[in-house]
Design a protein around this motif. Structure first.
Motif, PDB file in Angstrom:
ATOM      1  N   SER A   1       0.849  -1.193   0.000  1.00  0.00           N
ATOM      2  CA  SER A   1       0.000   0.000   0.000  1.00  0.00           C
ATOM      3  C   SER A   1       0.879   1.236   0.000  1.00  0.00           C
ATOM      4  N   ALA A   2       0.263   2.356  -0.264  1.00  0.00           N
ATOM      5  CA  ALA A   2       0.996   3.627  -0.211  1.00  0.00           C
ATOM      6  C   ALA A   2       1.590   3.828   1.179  1.00  0.00           C
ATOM      7  N   GLU A   3       0.850   3.405   2.221  1.00  0.00           N
ATOM      8  CA  GLU A   3       1.340   3.552   3.595  1.00  0.00           C
ATOM      9  C   GLU A   3       2.644   2.772   3.795  1.00  0.00           C
TER      10      GLU A   3
ATOM     11  N   ASP B   1       5.547   4.417   1.817  1.00  0.00           N
ATOM     12  CA  ASP B   1       6.002   5.604   2.550  1.00  0.00           C
ATOM     13  C   ASP B   1       6.851   5.201   3.754  1.00  0.00           C
TER      14      ASP B   1
ATOM     15  N   HIS C   1       6.618  -1.179  -6.389  1.00  0.00           N
ATOM     16  CA  HIS C   1       5.735  -0.380  -7.255  1.00  0.00           C
ATOM     17  C   HIS C   1       5.386  -1.139  -8.525  1.00  0.00           C
TER      18      HIS C   1
ATOM     19  N   VAL D   1      -0.745  -3.191  -5.383  1.00  0.00           N
ATOM     20  CA  VAL D   1      -0.940  -2.044  -4.502  1.00  0.00           C
ATOM     21  C   VAL D   1      -2.434  -1.932  -4.184  1.00  0.00           C
ATOM     22  N   ILE D   2      -2.740  -2.056  -2.901  1.00  0.00           N
ATOM     23  CA  ILE D   2      -4.119  -1.995  -2.440  1.00  0.00           C
ATOM     24  C   ILE D   2      -4.406  -0.573  -1.949  1.00  0.00           C
ATOM     25  N   GLU D   3      -5.504  -0.014  -2.427  1.00  0.00           N
ATOM     26  CA  GLU D   3      -5.896   1.341  -2.041  1.00  0.00           C
ATOM     27  C   GLU D   3      -7.174   1.298  -1.222  1.00  0.00           C
ATOM     28  N   GLY D   4      -7.469   2.375  -0.546  1.00  0.00           N
ATOM     29  CA  GLY D   4      -8.707   2.484   0.209  1.00  0.00           C
ATOM     30  C   GLY D   4      -8.775   1.516   1.369  1.00  0.00           C
ATOM     31  N   LEU D   5      -7.744   1.528   2.207  1.00  0.00           N
ATOM     32  CA  LEU D   5      -7.704   0.605   3.342  1.00  0.00           C
ATOM     33  C   LEU D   5      -8.782   0.940   4.364  1.00  0.00           C
TER      34      LEU D   5
ATOM     35  N   TYR E   1      -2.207  -0.361   9.819  1.00  0.00           N
ATOM     36  CA  TYR E   1      -2.312  -0.358   8.366  1.00  0.00           C
ATOM     37  C   TYR E   1      -1.982  -1.734   7.783  1.00  0.00           C
TER      38      TYR E   1
ATOM     39  N   LEU F   1      -4.393  -3.641   5.412  1.00  0.00           N
ATOM     40  CA  LEU F   1      -3.915  -4.103   4.114  1.00  0.00           C
ATOM     41  C   LEU F   1      -4.244  -5.583   3.913  1.00  0.00           C
TER      42      LEU F   1
END
Length: 136
Positions: free
Chosen positions: A38-40, A43, A71, A76-80, A93, A97
């Motif tokens: 995930s983006a989290e 990061d 990447h 990549v899972i969004e909207g956790l 998170y 995820l």
């Protein structure tokens, strides 16, 4: 099979080529399972690889290649969803995820997370436990 691999496991794999963490990373590279991120998490990897203590042991180029590979190849899972089940709020998170990505396993070196054993339908295991399962 779908896995969430905690940042501590991914970084451990880069630091120790003979570790169970490195075995798991090698299995992902050979497409033995789908890795969820995930983006989290991306990061978090970027942030912790800048810590001086870690930078002394891990080259920025190697850390950068890991992020780029995640990447490019990981899912990549969004909207956790909101999750508050972790003993460490910073790790919620990972549970989110695993839940959103319908992961079979969450692999972590964090003993408090491993102690949970399960979140929804996801088994929470150590790198050594997963490496043993995947060898069979």
């Amino acid at each position: 099979m779908r896995l969430v691999v905690d940042t501590n496991v991914l970084l451990s794999a880069l630091l120790s080529a003979d570790s169970p963490s490195a075995q798991i990373l090698a299995l992902w590279r050979s497409r033995k399972f789908d890795l969820l991120t995930s983006a989290e998490q991306l990061d978090e990897i970027a942030r912790v690889t800048r810590y001086p203590k870690l930078r002394a042991r891990l080259s920025p180029a190697l850390a950068g290649r890991l992020v780029n590979r995640l990447h490019d190849v990981a899912i990549v899972i969004e909207g956790l969803p909101q999750v508050t089940a972790s003993p460490d709020p910073d790790d919620n998170y990972l549970l989110a995820l695993a839940e959103a990505g319908e992961a079979h396993f969450l692999v972590t070196g964090d003993k408090a997370l491993v102690a949970l054993k399960v979140h929804k339908s996801t088994r929470i295991v150590s790198p050594a436990a997963l490496a043993a399962l995947l060898k069979d």
